[in-house]
Design a protein around this motif. Structure first.
Motif, PDB file in Angstrom:
ATOM      1  N   ARG A 144     -18.027  -0.593  -6.332  1.00 10.47           N
ATOM      2  CA  ARG A 144     -17.542  -1.920  -5.950  1.00 10.47           C
ATOM      3  C   ARG A 144     -16.253  -2.278  -6.688  1.00 10.47           C
ATOM      4  NH1 ARG A 144     -20.778  -5.368  -3.063  1.00 10.47           N
ATOM      5  NH2 ARG A 144     -22.885  -4.617  -2.596  1.00 10.47           N
ATOM      6  N   ARG A 145     -16.228  -2.003  -7.984  1.00 11.59           N
ATOM      7  CA  ARG A 145     -15.028  -2.332  -8.765  1.00 11.59           C
ATOM      8  C   ARG A 145     -13.849  -1.470  -8.340  1.00 11.59           C
ATOM      9  NH1 ARG A 145     -11.290  -5.416 -10.394  1.00 11.59           N
ATOM     10  NH2 ARG A 145     -10.187  -4.726 -12.277  1.00 11.59           N
ATOM     11  N   ILE A 146     -14.097  -0.201  -8.067  1.00  6.96           N
ATOM     12  CA  ILE A 146     -13.006   0.670  -7.622  1.00  6.96           C
ATOM     13  C   ILE A 146     -12.486   0.219  -6.260  1.00  6.96           C
ATOM     14  CG2 ILE A 146     -12.299   3.043  -7.139  1.00  6.96           C
ATOM     15  CD1 ILE A 146     -14.582   3.975  -8.951  1.00  6.96           C
ATOM     16  N   ALA A 147     -13.408  -0.166  -5.379  1.00  6.63           N
ATOM     17  CA  ALA A 147     -13.002  -0.678  -4.065  1.00  6.63           C
ATOM     18  C   ALA A 147     -12.163  -1.944  -4.216  1.00  6.63           C
ATOM     19  CB  ALA A 147     -14.232  -0.949  -3.210  1.00  6.63           C
ATOM     20  N   GLY A 154      -3.547  -2.395  -2.637  1.00 13.58           N
ATOM     21  CA  GLY A 154      -3.043  -2.447  -1.271  1.00 13.58           C
ATOM     22  C   GLY A 154      -2.210  -3.687  -1.031  1.00 13.58           C
ATOM     23  N   VAL A 155      -2.693  -4.823  -1.546  1.00 13.95           N
ATOM     24  CA  VAL A 155      -1.942  -6.080  -1.411  1.00 13.95           C
ATOM     25  C   VAL A 155      -0.622  -5.991  -2.166  1.00 13.95           C
ATOM     26  CG1 VAL A 155      -1.929  -8.526  -2.008  1.00 13.95           C
ATOM     27  CG2 VAL A 155      -3.982  -7.502  -0.999  1.00 13.95           C
ATOM     28  N   GLU A 156      -0.662  -5.453  -3.382  1.00 12.71           N
ATOM     29  CA  GLU A 156       0.553  -5.335  -4.176  1.00 12.71           C
ATOM     30  C   GLU A 156       1.560  -4.401  -3.516  1.00 12.71           C
ATOM     31  OE1 GLU A 156      -0.561  -4.258  -8.131  1.00 12.71           O
ATOM     32  OE2 GLU A 156      -1.728  -6.082  -8.455  1.00 12.71           O
ATOM     33  N   THR A 157       1.070  -3.349  -2.879  1.00 12.68           N
ATOM     34  CA  THR A 157       1.964  -2.432  -2.164  1.00 12.68           C
ATOM     35  C   THR A 157       2.608  -3.132  -0.976  1.00 12.68           C
ATOM     36  OG1 THR A 157       0.622  -0.514  -2.815  1.00 12.68           O
ATOM     37  CG2 THR A 157       2.096  -0.224  -0.941  1.00 12.68           C
ATOM     38  N   ALA A 158       1.809  -3.894  -0.225  1.00 11.49           N
ATOM     39  CA  ALA A 158       2.347  -4.613   0.932  1.00 11.49           C
ATOM     40  C   ALA A 158       3.392  -5.641   0.501  1.00 11.49           C
ATOM     41  CB  ALA A 158       1.212  -5.290   1.688  1.00 11.49           C
ATOM     42  N   LEU A 159       3.113  -6.361  -0.582  1.00 11.08           N
ATOM     43  CA  LEU A 159       4.073  -7.353  -1.079  1.00 11.08           C
ATOM     44  C   LEU A 159       5.355  -6.685  -1.550  1.00 11.08           C
ATOM     45  CD1 LEU A 159       1.683  -9.750  -3.048  1.00 11.08           C
ATOM     46  CD2 LEU A 159       2.835 -10.190  -0.865  1.00 11.08           C
ATOM     47  N   ALA A 160       5.230  -5.554  -2.229  1.00  8.02           N
ATOM     48  CA  ALA A 160       6.420  -4.837  -2.694  1.00  8.02           C
ATOM     49  C   ALA A 160       7.266  -4.365  -1.521  1.00  8.02           C
ATOM     50  CB  ALA A 160       6.010  -3.647  -3.566  1.00  8.02           C
ATOM     51  N   ALA A 161       6.609  -4.020  -0.416  1.00  4.60           N
ATOM     52  CA  ALA A 161       7.336  -3.530   0.760  1.00  4.60           C
ATOM     53  C   ALA A 161       8.246  -4.597   1.360  1.00  4.60           C
ATOM     54  CB  ALA A 161       6.349  -3.031   1.806  1.00  4.60           C
ATOM     55  N   ALA A 174       2.063   4.565  -5.492  1.00  4.32           N
ATOM     56  CA  ALA A 174       1.445   5.576  -6.355  1.00  4.32           C
ATOM     57  C   ALA A 174       0.144   5.041  -6.952  1.00  4.32           C
ATOM     58  CB  ALA A 174       2.412   5.990  -7.458  1.00  4.32           C
ATOM     59  N   ASP A 175       0.159   3.777  -7.379  1.00  4.59           N
ATOM     60  CA  ASP A 175      -1.068   3.163  -7.911  1.00  4.59           C
ATOM     61  C   ASP A 175      -2.151   3.109  -6.837  1.00  4.59           C
ATOM     62  OD1 ASP A 175       0.165   2.772 -10.331  1.00  4.59           O
ATOM     63  OD2 ASP A 175       0.643   0.657  -9.969  1.00  4.59           O
ATOM     64  N   LEU A 176      -1.747   2.779  -5.616  1.00  2.40           N
ATOM     65  CA  LEU A 176      -2.703   2.702  -4.508  1.00  2.40           C
ATOM     66  C   LEU A 176      -3.302   4.081  -4.230  1.00  2.40           C
ATOM     67  CD1 LEU A 176      -4.091   1.278  -2.148  1.00  2.40           C
ATOM     68  CD2 LEU A 176      -1.982   1.609  -0.808  1.00  2.40           C
ATOM     69  N   ALA A 177      -2.456   5.101  -4.200  1.00  4.61           N
ATOM     70  CA  ALA A 177      -2.936   6.453  -3.925  1.00  4.61           C
ATOM     71  C   ALA A 177      -3.933   6.910  -4.989  1.00  4.61           C
ATOM     72  CB  ALA A 177      -1.757   7.426  -3.843  1.00  4.61           C
ATOM     73  N   LEU A 181      -7.907   7.717  -4.166  1.00  2.00           N
ATOM     74  CA  LEU A 181      -8.534   9.006  -4.465  1.00  2.00           C
ATOM     75  C   LEU A 181      -9.729   8.827  -5.395  1.00  2.00           C
ATOM     76  CD1 LEU A 181      -5.427  11.355  -4.904  1.00  2.00           C
ATOM     77  CD2 LEU A 181      -7.061  11.321  -3.006  1.00  2.00           C
ATOM     78  N   ALA A 182      -9.597   7.908  -6.355  1.00  2.63           N
ATOM     79  CA  ALA A 182     -10.725   7.631  -7.250  1.00  2.63           C
ATOM     80  C   ALA A 182     -11.905   7.062  -6.469  1.00  2.63           C
ATOM     81  CB  ALA A 182     -10.295   6.662  -8.354  1.00  2.63           C
ATOM     82  N   LEU A 183     -11.625   6.198  -5.494  1.00  3.43           N
ATOM     83  CA  LEU A 183     -12.688   5.630  -4.668  1.00  3.43           C
ATOM     84  C   LEU A 183     -13.405   6.721  -3.884  1.00  3.43           C
ATOM     85  CD1 LEU A 183     -14.152   3.116  -3.576  1.00  3.43           C
ATOM     86  CD2 LEU A 183     -12.376   2.976  -1.801  1.00  3.43           C
TER      87      LEU A 183
END
Length: 204
Positions: A144-147, A154-161, A174-177, A181-183
């Motif tokens: 749950r925490r990893i999710a 994902g939100v931070e990546t979208a905002l950065a875009a 890179a953080d999202l990837a 993978l950890a999930l």
């Protein structure tokens, strides 16, 4: 190409190299070229029988299973012949560094997949749980925490875009990837499973 499941040694062109075929070995996960060796009929038979990549050593004049001294063997995944039947390509999982200089590959600059390297590292972290590792803490926090972290990244990546420069976007991606993978690892899955689904969709 013939795979290890239907490879016919008698159909190979053993005569061209005086009974030896060059055999390129690739990391099955990262596709990084690991080394080049030579196989005769006996070496190929031993490779297929034992599941460990075995060569004919031209310097020793005998069969040589990679890792027989160092323990850094190559676990066979598949072996293929090229279109002329005079060269072999083996995919294997390395048990440690392949090169005698303790490098992953005998070709220091050989390209490979960084995502696959990361996935392999995360698999090891999930299994071994070394103290002080961020990945260990992440795995111990549960799915749950990893999710949740994947959602945040994902939100931070979208905002950065839409609001930041390319470097910021790439950093967030890179953080999202990493967290994705950890999930997958926390659910007993990995990059290979994701790639299989993508391949199925591509060929559908």
């Amino acid at each position: 190409m013939a795979t290890s499941n239907d490879l016919d040694p008698e159909a190979l062109d053993w005569g061209k190299g005086d009974g030896l075929l060059p055999a390129v070995v690739q990391d099955a996960a990262t596709l990084r070229v690991l080394m080049l060796g030579y196989m005769d009929r006996a070496a190929l038979a031993a490779t297929l029988e034992k599941g460990l990549v075995t060569f004919f050593s031209r310097s020793k004049g005998r069969l040589w299973t990679k890792g027989e001294t160092s323990g850094h063997g190559l676990e066979l995944v598949s072996i293929r012949a090229d279109c002329d039947g005079d060269t072999l390509l083996a995919l294997a999982h390395p048990r440690g560094p392949t090169c005698h200089l303790q490098r992953a590959s005998c070709f220091p600059e050989a390209p490979g997949s960084m995502l696959a390297d990361l996935d392999r590292l995360l698999a090891r972290r999930e299994r071994e749980r070394p103290a002080g590792s961020y990945s260990t803490g992440l795995f111990e926090s549960g799915v749950r925490r990893i999710a949740q972290k994947v959602g945040e990244e994902g939100v931070e990546t979208a905002l950065a875009a839409v609001a930041e420069d390319d470097d910021a976007l790439l950093g967030e991606a890179a953080d999202l990837a990493y967290h994705l993978l950890a999930l997958l690892r926390s659910r007993g899955l990995g990059l290979a499973d994701l790639e299989r689904v993508l391949e199925e969709r591509r060929t559908a």
